[in-house]
Design a protein around this motif. Structure first.
Motif, PDB file in Angstrom:
ATOM      1  N   ARG A   1       0.815  -1.213   0.000  1.00  0.00           N
ATOM      2  CA  ARG A   1       0.000   0.000   0.000  1.00  0.00           C
ATOM      3  C   ARG A   1       0.854   1.272   0.000  1.00  0.00           C
ATOM      4  NH1 ARG A   1      -3.176   1.485   3.800  1.00  0.00           N
ATOM      5  NH2 ARG A   1      -2.348   0.331   5.592  1.00  0.00           N
ATOM      6  N   LEU A   2       2.089   1.168  -0.443  1.00  0.00           N
ATOM      7  CA  LEU A   2       2.989   2.318  -0.394  1.00  0.00           C
ATOM      8  C   LEU A   2       2.597   3.398  -1.393  1.00  0.00           C
ATOM      9  CD1 LEU A   2       6.460   0.538  -0.075  1.00  0.00           C
ATOM     10  CD2 LEU A   2       5.231   1.783   1.704  1.00  0.00           C
ATOM     11  N   CYS A   3       2.760   4.647  -0.969  1.00  0.00           N
ATOM     12  CA  CYS A   3       2.550   5.803  -1.842  1.00  0.00           C
ATOM     13  C   CYS A   3       3.747   6.734  -1.707  1.00  0.00           C
ATOM     14  CB  CYS A   3       1.276   6.557  -1.466  1.00  0.00           C
ATOM     15  SG  CYS A   3      -0.252   5.663  -1.846  1.00  0.00           S
ATOM     16  N   LEU A   4       4.094   7.407  -2.795  1.00  0.00           N
ATOM     17  CA  LEU A   4       5.203   8.349  -2.763  1.00  0.00           C
ATOM     18  C   LEU A   4       4.842   9.527  -1.870  1.00  0.00           C
ATOM     19  CD1 LEU A   4       7.995   9.153  -3.899  1.00  0.00           C
ATOM     20  CD2 LEU A   4       6.771  10.376  -5.709  1.00  0.00           C
ATOM     21  N   ALA A   5       5.655   9.774  -0.838  1.00  0.00           N
ATOM     22  CA  ALA A   5       5.390  10.862   0.103  1.00  0.00           C
ATOM     23  C   ALA A   5       6.155  12.119  -0.261  1.00  0.00           C
ATOM     24  CB  ALA A   5       5.745  10.423   1.523  1.00  0.00           C
TER      25      ALA A   5
ATOM     26  N   SER B   1       8.397   7.549 -12.070  1.00  0.00           N
ATOM     27  CA  SER B   1       8.846   7.869 -13.422  1.00  0.00           C
ATOM     28  C   SER B   1      10.154   8.644 -13.456  1.00  0.00           C
ATOM     29  CB  SER B   1       7.764   8.683 -14.148  1.00  0.00           C
ATOM     30  OG  SER B   1       7.479   9.885 -13.436  1.00  0.00           O
ATOM     31  N   HIS B   2      10.429   9.468 -12.422  1.00  0.00           N
ATOM     32  CA  HIS B   2      11.638  10.293 -12.455  1.00  0.00           C
ATOM     33  C   HIS B   2      12.796   9.590 -11.746  1.00  0.00           C
ATOM     34  CE1 HIS B   2       9.915  11.462  -8.442  1.00  0.00           C
ATOM     35  NE2 HIS B   2      11.167  11.233  -8.114  1.00  0.00           N
ATOM     36  N   GLY B   3      13.994  10.098 -11.985  1.00  0.00           N
ATOM     37  CA  GLY B   3      15.153   9.621 -11.223  1.00  0.00           C
ATOM     38  C   GLY B   3      15.931   8.506 -11.862  1.00  0.00           C
TER      39      GLY B   3
ATOM     40  N   LEU C   1      10.112   3.576   3.204  1.00  0.00           N
ATOM     41  CA  LEU C   1      11.007   2.994   2.215  1.00  0.00           C
ATOM     42  C   LEU C   1      11.716   4.126   1.486  1.00  0.00           C
ATOM     43  CD1 LEU C   1      10.363   0.062  -0.224  1.00  0.00           C
ATOM     44  CD2 LEU C   1      11.315   2.202  -1.094  1.00  0.00           C
ATOM     45  N   PHE C   2      13.052   4.074   1.470  1.00  0.00           N
ATOM     46  CA  PHE C   2      13.873   5.068   0.786  1.00  0.00           C
ATOM     47  C   PHE C   2      14.472   4.417  -0.467  1.00  0.00           C
ATOM     48  CE2 PHE C   2      13.820   6.231   5.222  1.00  0.00           C
ATOM     49  CZ  PHE C   2      13.702   7.614   5.213  1.00  0.00           C
ATOM     50  N   ALA C   3      14.271   5.046  -1.626  1.00  0.00           N
ATOM     51  CA  ALA C   3      14.813   4.529  -2.880  1.00  0.00           C
ATOM     52  C   ALA C   3      15.761   5.563  -3.474  1.00  0.00           C
ATOM     53  CB  ALA C   3      13.683   4.227  -3.863  1.00  0.00           C
TER      54      ALA C   3
ATOM     55  N   GLU D   1      20.140  10.305 -11.425  1.00  0.00           N
ATOM     56  CA  GLU D   1      19.961  11.677 -10.984  1.00  0.00           C
ATOM     57  C   GLU D   1      20.222  11.763  -9.486  1.00  0.00           C
ATOM     58  OE1 GLU D   1      16.242  13.352 -12.174  1.00  0.00           O
ATOM     59  OE2 GLU D   1      16.273  12.383 -14.137  1.00  0.00           O
ATOM     60  N   ASP D   2      20.534  12.957  -9.016  1.00  0.00           N
ATOM     61  CA  ASP D   2      20.834  13.142  -7.603  1.00  0.00           C
ATOM     62  C   ASP D   2      19.525  13.266  -6.820  1.00  0.00           C
ATOM     63  OD1 ASP D   2      23.511  13.184  -8.293  1.00  0.00           O
ATOM     64  OD2 ASP D   2      23.456  15.334  -8.669  1.00  0.00           O
ATOM     65  N   ILE D   3      18.881  12.128  -6.580  1.00  0.00           N
ATOM     66  CA  ILE D   3      17.557  12.154  -5.970  1.00  0.00           C
ATOM     67  C   ILE D   3      17.293  10.858  -5.218  1.00  0.00           C
ATOM     68  CG2 ILE D   3      16.473  11.214  -8.046  1.00  0.00           C
ATOM     69  CD1 ILE D   3      14.031  12.918  -7.486  1.00  0.00           C
ATOM     70  N   PHE D   4      16.539  10.959  -4.120  1.00  0.00           N
ATOM     71  CA  PHE D   4      15.978   9.755  -3.511  1.00  0.00           C
ATOM     72  C   PHE D   4      14.527  10.022  -3.133  1.00  0.00           C
ATOM     73  CE2 PHE D   4      17.861  11.881   0.225  1.00  0.00           C
ATOM     74  CZ  PHE D   4      16.835  11.814   1.153  1.00  0.00           C
ATOM     75  N   ASP D   5      13.724   8.960  -3.208  1.00  0.00           N
ATOM     76  CA  ASP D   5      12.301   9.036  -2.918  1.00  0.00           C
ATOM     77  C   ASP D   5      12.001   8.439  -1.553  1.00  0.00           C
ATOM     78  OD1 ASP D   5      11.665  10.151  -5.408  1.00  0.00           O
ATOM     79  OD2 ASP D   5      11.554   8.173  -6.344  1.00  0.00           O
ATOM     80  N   VAL D   6      10.948   8.937  -0.918  1.00  0.00           N
ATOM     81  CA  VAL D   6      10.465   8.411   0.352  1.00  0.00           C
ATOM     82  C   VAL D   6       9.041   7.904   0.145  1.00  0.00           C
ATOM     83  CG1 VAL D   6      10.035   8.867   2.782  1.00  0.00           C
ATOM     84  CG2 VAL D   6      11.882  10.078   1.597  1.00  0.00           C
ATOM     85  N   TRP D   7       8.827   6.628   0.447  1.00  0.00           N
ATOM     86  CA  TRP D   7       7.512   6.012   0.299  1.00  0.00           C
ATOM     87  C   TRP D   7       6.957   5.668   1.676  1.00  0.00           C
ATOM     88  CZ3 TRP D   7       5.421   4.920  -4.676  1.00  0.00           C
ATOM     89  CH2 TRP D   7       6.282   5.193  -5.740  1.00  0.00           C
ATOM     90  N   GLU D   8       5.675   5.958   1.876  1.00  0.00           N
ATOM     91  CA  GLU D   8       5.007   5.696   3.152  1.00  0.00           C
ATOM     92  C   GLU D   8       3.670   5.011   2.891  1.00  0.00           C
ATOM     93  OE1 GLU D   8       6.771   9.634   5.524  1.00  0.00           O
ATOM     94  OE2 GLU D   8       4.683   9.581   4.831  1.00  0.00           O
TER      95      GLU D   8
END
Length: 417
Positions: A110-114, A381-383, A396-398, A403-410
């Motif tokens: 059930r993760l969504c990009l935060a 889509s990005h990164g 969850l950290f991806a 690219e110089d980026i990380f995503d946080v999923w909650e």
């Protein structure tokens, strides 16, 4: 106790009066700002004649947090700055309540990009970056000779800089401390224990091996030499057996060696190498290279993934003739040459709360059940391609490689019916 005069509490916060009850404040817990005002029965410790408690803080943020304690729900008015609200929540010791109100217990399905964090230093690109989640929802990103530490609000704290020495790996000891290892000596050693919030070096180890630190004092209390276990490139703790799993990857020939260590006796209780497995299983050629290894104590097994994101398992109870049982997946397996040209973004594994996670290209797959059935995928889509990911603090950290980026999923709360 509710309804009686002694249960009522009055605050003057920055000149604005608030009235509430000890019952409401008890929700904050004993370790909060309010817990210090009461005895063990949540009775006011101060003189009964004192009816008003002054707090020299912003009343607008106090009102939002007080409503959170009253209703267990978080409503943030448009004029309230989230960053400052989190800071005030930390001051009052109720940040965990804010986190719980904003996201549900972690569930990979059930993760969504935060949120996303950009603007990391690209470094010189010689070494593969890595990301490690802390138990409190913080994270640490290692790039070349530095480690960037981000708190729960993704605000960066002082950088841990190894002065041009390569960061080999980082590990959260607890919410306050991080161990950073290097192939070269750090001041007096090859490993250092740092305070996460300040980047302060607390202690070092001047030997090459596995150091053991006391979490309270920050002092090294034991040391495991590498001469018995080989040059371990990844360490993982097995809570059920109180043992340490040390894994060595050899990039040139693709071999992988796994050791299970009892650090209390400084002895090796299990050793496995895929060299033996390749002799017994000829179809596993030299082109098949393990890219990550994790223990799954619930099933007494070790899970492995190869360059093509194919999953396999090794029985932990077989210490001599164990072989890899490969899982046939229905997903599209990409040739390993795909990864070699993309910043060494090889497949990675994480096991968390009974769910198995595996990264491939720009997605993270979630497997559930005893047969590890693919149940969902996390994808953005990005990164570009995901070079590393980690789970901690219900997040969850991806970390993306292009690219110089990380995503946080909650995990969001389910909709109210």
């Amino acid at each position: 106790m509710m309804g009686f005069p002694r249960d009522r509490v009055k605050f003057n916060v920055g000149g604005k009066i608030f009235e509430t009850t000890a019952t409401t404040l008890a929700v904050a817990g004993k370790k909060s700002f309010f817990g210090a005002m009461f005895d063990e029965n949540w009775n006011l410790q101060s003189d009964a004649a004192i009816t008003e408690h002054f707090i020299d803080r912003n009343p607008n943020y106090f009102g939002v947090l007080l409503d959170l304690l009253r209703t267990r729900e978080l409503y943030i008015p448009p004029k309230i700055d989230k960053k400052f609200l989190y800071r005030e929540a930390e001051y009052y010791g109720v940040l965990d309540h804010v986190k719980s109100a904003e996201c549900d217990t972690f569930d990979g399905n059930r993760l969504c990009l935060a949120k996303s964090k950009t603007g990391l230093s690209a470094g010189d690109g010689k070494f593969t970056p890595a990301i490690r989640a802390g138990p409190n929802g913080w994270c640490c990103v290692s790039q070349d000779s530095v480690a960037h530490v981000y708190d729960w609000m993704l605000e960066e704290h002082p950088t841990i800089n190894l002065d041009y020495r390569k960061v080999n790996d980082v590990c959260w000891v607890d919410s306050e401390n991080i161990v950073v290892s290097s192939d070269e000596k750090l001041v007096n050693g090859g490993m250092g224990l740092f305070r996460a919030s300040t980047g302060e070096l607390r202690s070092t180890s001047n030997e090459h091996g596995i150091g053991v630190w006391d979490q309270v004092t920050g002092k090294q209390i034991d040391f495991l030499s590498y001469y018995t276990y080989g040059n371990a490139s990844r360490l993982q703790w097995l809570h059920g057996t109180n043992c340490l799993m040390a894994t060595s990857f050899h990039p040139r020939d693709g071999n992988c060696c796994i050791s299970l260590l009892d650090f209390r006796k400084n002895t090796m209780i299990m050793s496995w190498s895929d060299v033996r497995d390749r002799v017994k299983k000829p179809y596993i050629t030299d082109q098949t290279k393990f890219r990550d290894v994790i223990p799954i104590e619930e099933s007494y097994s070790i899970c492995v993934v190869d360059e093509n994101a194919r999953l396999g398992s090794i029985d932990l109870r077989s210490t001599t003739d164990a072989s890899v049982e490969w899982k046939e997946t229905t997903r599209d397996n990409t040739n390993s040459s795909f990864f070699r040209g993309n910043n060494n973004c090889y497949p990675k594994l994480v096991f968390h709360e009974g769910q198995l996670f595996s990264s491939m290209k720009d997605r993270i797959s979630v497997y559930c059940g005893s047969d590890w059935v693919l149940t969902s995928e996390v994808r953005q889509s990005h990164g570009g391609w995901i070079c590393d990911f980690s789970i901690g603090g219900d997040r969850l950290f991806a970390l993306h490689g292009d690219e110089d980026i990380f995503d946080v999923w909650e995990t969001p709360h389910p909709p109210i019916k």
